[in-house]
Motif scaffolding. Structure first.
Motif, mmCIF file in Angstrom:
data_model
loop_
_atom_site.group_PDB
_atom_site.id
_atom_site.type_symbol
_atom_site.label_atom_id
_atom_site.label_comp_id
_atom_site.label_asym_id
_atom_site.label_seq_id
_atom_site.Cartn_x
_atom_site.Cartn_y
_atom_site.Cartn_z
ATOM 1 N N THR A 198 0.864 -1.176 0.000
ATOM 2 C CA THR A 198 0.000 0.000 0.000
ATOM 3 C C THR A 198 0.901 1.225 0.000
ATOM 4 O OG1 THR A 198 -0.094 0.344 2.385
ATOM 5 C CG2 THR A 198 -1.643 -1.267 1.454
ATOM 6 N N THR A 199 0.276 2.391 -0.055
ATOM 7 C CA THR A 199 1.035 3.637 0.072
ATOM 8 C C THR A 199 0.645 4.363 1.357
ATOM 9 O OG1 THR A 199 -0.594 4.872 -1.211
ATOM 10 C CG2 THR A 199 1.284 3.923 -2.423
ATOM 11 N N GLU A 200 0.114 3.607 2.329
ATOM 12 C CA GLU A 200 -0.301 4.204 3.612
ATOM 13 C C GLU A 200 -1.257 5.371 3.382
ATOM 14 O OE1 GLU A 200 0.522 2.733 6.467
ATOM 15 O OE2 GLU A 200 1.761 1.269 5.401
ATOM 16 N N GLN A 201 -2.172 5.181 2.426
ATOM 17 C CA GLN A 201 -3.225 6.133 2.067
ATOM 18 C C GLN A 201 -2.698 7.416 1.428
ATOM 19 O OE1 GLN A 201 -5.410 6.262 5.793
ATOM 20 N NE2 GLN A 201 -6.651 4.533 5.123
ATOM 21 N N LEU A 202 -1.472 7.387 0.912
ATOM 22 C CA LEU A 202 -0.903 8.532 0.213
ATOM 23 C C LEU A 202 -1.032 8.343 -1.293
ATOM 24 C CD1 LEU A 202 2.375 8.927 2.288
ATOM 25 C CD2 LEU A 202 0.306 10.321 2.463
ATOM 26 N N GLY A 203 -1.162 9.432 -2.037
ATOM 27 C CA GLY A 203 -1.188 9.376 -3.494
ATOM 28 C C GLY A 203 -2.454 8.760 -4.051
ATOM 29 N N PHE A 204 -2.482 8.624 -5.401
ATOM 30 C CA PHE A 204 -3.694 8.117 -6.050
ATOM 31 C C PHE A 204 -4.007 6.679 -5.646
ATOM 32 C CE2 PHE A 204 -0.431 6.871 -9.091
ATOM 33 C CZ PHE A 204 -0.840 5.609 -9.501
ATOM 34 N N GLU A 205 -2.975 5.853 -5.403
ATOM 35 C CA GLU A 205 -3.239 4.485 -4.949
ATOM 36 C C GLU A 205 -3.857 4.513 -3.550
ATOM 37 O OE1 GLU A 205 -0.022 5.426 -5.836
ATOM 38 O OE2 GLU A 205 0.894 3.860 -7.074
ATOM 39 N N GLY A 206 -3.307 5.332 -2.679
ATOM 40 C CA GLY A 206 -3.806 5.440 -1.308
ATOM 41 C C GLY A 206 -5.219 5.975 -1.220
ATOM 42 N N ARG A 207 -5.582 6.836 -2.161
ATOM 43 C CA ARG A 207 -6.955 7.367 -2.210
ATOM 44 C C ARG A 207 -7.890 6.413 -2.957
ATOM 45 N NH1 ARG A 207 -3.838 11.950 -3.463
ATOM 46 N NH2 ARG A 207 -4.345 11.704 -5.678
ATOM 47 N N GLU A 208 -7.362 5.271 -3.378
ATOM 48 C CA GLU A 208 -8.118 4.244 -4.102
ATOM 49 C C GLU A 208 -8.689 4.760 -5.411
ATOM 50 O OE1 GLU A 208 -10.530 1.624 -1.611
ATOM 51 O OE2 GLU A 208 -9.507 2.496 0.147
ATOM 52 N N GLU A 209 -7.903 5.607 -6.085
ATOM 53 C CA GLU A 209 -8.278 6.099 -7.408
ATOM 54 C C GLU A 209 -7.721 5.204 -8.510
ATOM 55 O OE1 GLU A 209 -6.662 10.033 -7.454
ATOM 56 O OE2 GLU A 209 -8.081 10.771 -5.954
ATOM 57 N N GLY A 210 -6.674 4.446 -8.197
ATOM 58 C CA GLY A 210 -6.062 3.590 -9.189
ATOM 59 C C GLY A 210 -5.099 2.614 -8.555
ATOM 60 N N ILE A 211 -4.536 1.764 -9.389
ATOM 61 C CA ILE A 211 -3.545 0.768 -8.976
ATOM 62 C C ILE A 211 -2.369 0.886 -9.941
ATOM 63 C CG2 ILE A 211 -3.049 -1.719 -8.815
ATOM 64 C CD1 ILE A 211 -5.943 -2.137 -7.957
ATOM 65 N N SER A 212 -1.163 0.764 -9.408
ATOM 66 C CA SER A 212 0.022 0.759 -10.253
ATOM 67 C C SER A 212 0.798 -0.531 -10.028
ATOM 68 C CB SER A 212 0.917 1.980 -9.966
ATOM 69 O OG SER A 212 1.473 1.889 -8.679
ATOM 70 N N ALA A 213 1.678 -0.818 -10.949
ATOM 71 C CA ALA A 213 2.550 -1.989 -10.830
ATOM 72 C C ALA A 213 3.884 -1.678 -11.472
ATOM 73 C CB ALA A 213 1.914 -3.206 -11.492
ATOM 74 N N THR A 214 4.919 -2.256 -10.902
ATOM 75 C CA THR A 214 6.264 -2.131 -11.447
ATOM 76 C C THR A 214 6.874 -3.524 -11.504
ATOM 77 O OG1 THR A 214 8.369 -0.965 -11.235
ATOM 78 C CG2 THR A 214 7.285 -1.599 -9.195
ATOM 79 N N CYS A 215 7.697 -3.752 -12.517
ATOM 80 C CA CYS A 215 8.265 -5.083 -12.702
ATOM 81 C C CYS A 215 9.692 -4.968 -13.232
ATOM 82 C CB CYS A 215 7.418 -5.873 -13.704
ATOM 83 S SG CYS A 215 7.974 -7.574 -13.946
ATOM 84 N N VAL A 216 10.561 -5.804 -12.699
ATOM 85 C CA VAL A 216 11.919 -5.954 -13.200
ATOM 86 C C VAL A 216 12.056 -7.396 -13.670
ATOM 87 C CG1 VAL A 216 14.378 -5.863 -12.631
ATOM 88 C CG2 VAL A 216 12.788 -4.232 -11.597
ATOM 89 N N VAL A 217 12.659 -7.567 -14.856
ATOM 90 C CA VAL A 217 12.791 -8.907 -15.432
ATOM 91 C C VAL A 217 14.227 -9.089 -15.939
ATOM 92 C CG1 VAL A 217 11.994 -8.211 -17.735
ATOM 93 C CG2 VAL A 217 11.720 -10.550 -17.026
ATOM 94 N N LEU A 218 14.728 -10.300 -15.771
ATOM 95 C CA LEU A 218 16.023 -10.672 -16.334
ATOM 96 C C LEU A 218 15.763 -11.669 -17.460
ATOM 97 C CD1 LEU A 218 19.146 -10.641 -16.263
ATOM 98 C CD2 LEU A 218 19.020 -12.550 -14.628
ATOM 99 N N LEU A 219 16.282 -11.345 -18.652
ATOM 100 C CA LEU A 219 16.150 -12.210 -19.812
ATOM 101 C C LEU A 219 17.508 -12.793 -20.170
ATOM 102 C CD1 LEU A 219 13.956 -10.003 -22.194
ATOM 103 C CD2 LEU A 219 13.183 -11.647 -20.481
ATOM 104 N N GLU A 220 17.472 -14.011 -20.687
ATOM 105 C CA GLU A 220 18.688 -14.653 -21.184
ATOM 106 C C GLU A 220 18.446 -15.098 -22.626
ATOM 107 O OE1 GLU A 220 21.922 -18.005 -19.789
ATOM 108 O OE2 GLU A 220 19.830 -18.284 -19.196
ATOM 109 N N GLN A 221 19.413 -14.867 -23.480
ATOM 110 C CA GLN A 221 19.285 -15.270 -24.867
ATOM 111 C C GLN A 221 19.422 -16.781 -24.965
ATOM 112 O OE1 GLN A 221 22.073 -13.431 -27.577
ATOM 113 N NE2 GLN A 221 20.437 -13.194 -29.087
ATOM 114 N N VAL A 222 18.557 -17.400 -25.761
ATOM 115 C CA VAL A 222 18.608 -18.866 -25.935
ATOM 116 C C VAL A 222 19.233 -19.235 -27.266
ATOM 117 C CG1 VAL A 222 16.812 -19.602 -24.371
ATOM 118 C CG2 VAL A 222 16.165 -18.802 -26.611
#
Length: 158
Positions: free
Chosen positions: A134-158
């Motif tokens: 959560t964002t401890e009720q801070l920002g748009f996520e905290g006000r339940e106006e939206g949801i965000s996501a972040t992702c880090v990925v490691l790729l290897e060439q085959v």
């Protein structure tokens, strides 16, 4: 050869949509607004994969102006990205995905989310991390106006 990618996505919450994260329908009074199913978590993953290979972003692959993608299942969009010839010669080593939402609590759905992504990517379950905060009720996520996501990925060439 290895590549690292980072993805980020945001969608607004609205009362007239289902809430879908990593392909899991989550009971909630609101869902995410978007051209497709608005699965913000899967979109962040797609952007991380595309970004690792310097191929632009999800909008370049699936424009929100194309009616073919209206209401599209984001796991199917992920499958299409993975079969693109520029992507298919790479495989995911691991990923770390964080979903930011004040509500609902996502812990009960995390294992199913991880399983869905591991299945789509053809990787072991322990290569897929899905976290929620959560964002401890801070920002748009905290006000339940939206949801965000972040992702880090490691790729290897085959």
């Amino acid at each position: 050869m290895f590549r690292i990618g980072h993805g980020y996505d945001v969608h607004r919450l609205t009362p007239d949509r289902d809430l879908i994260l990593c392909g899991v329908r989550i009971p909630h009074a609101t869902g995410l607004l978007g051209h497709s199913d608005a699965d913000v978590a899967t979109h962040a993953l797609i952007d991380a994969i595309i970004g690792a290979l310097a191929l632009g972003d999800i909008g370049g692959f699936f424009p929100d102006t194309d009616p073919a993608y209206a209401g599209a299942d984001s796991l199917k969009l992920l499958r299409r990205v993975l079969t693109d010839p520029r992507v298919s010669c790479w495989h995911v080593v691991n990923l770390d995905l964080t979903i930011v939402a004040q509500r609902p609590k996502l812990l009960p759905y995390r294992l199913e989310m991880r399983r869905n992504l591991a299945t789509e990517l053809g990787v072991p379950l322990d290569a897929v991390s899905v976290k929620a905060t959560t964002t401890e009720q801070l920002g748009f996520e905290g006000r339940e106006e939206g949801i965000s996501a972040t992702c880090v990925v490691l790729l290897e060439q085959v």
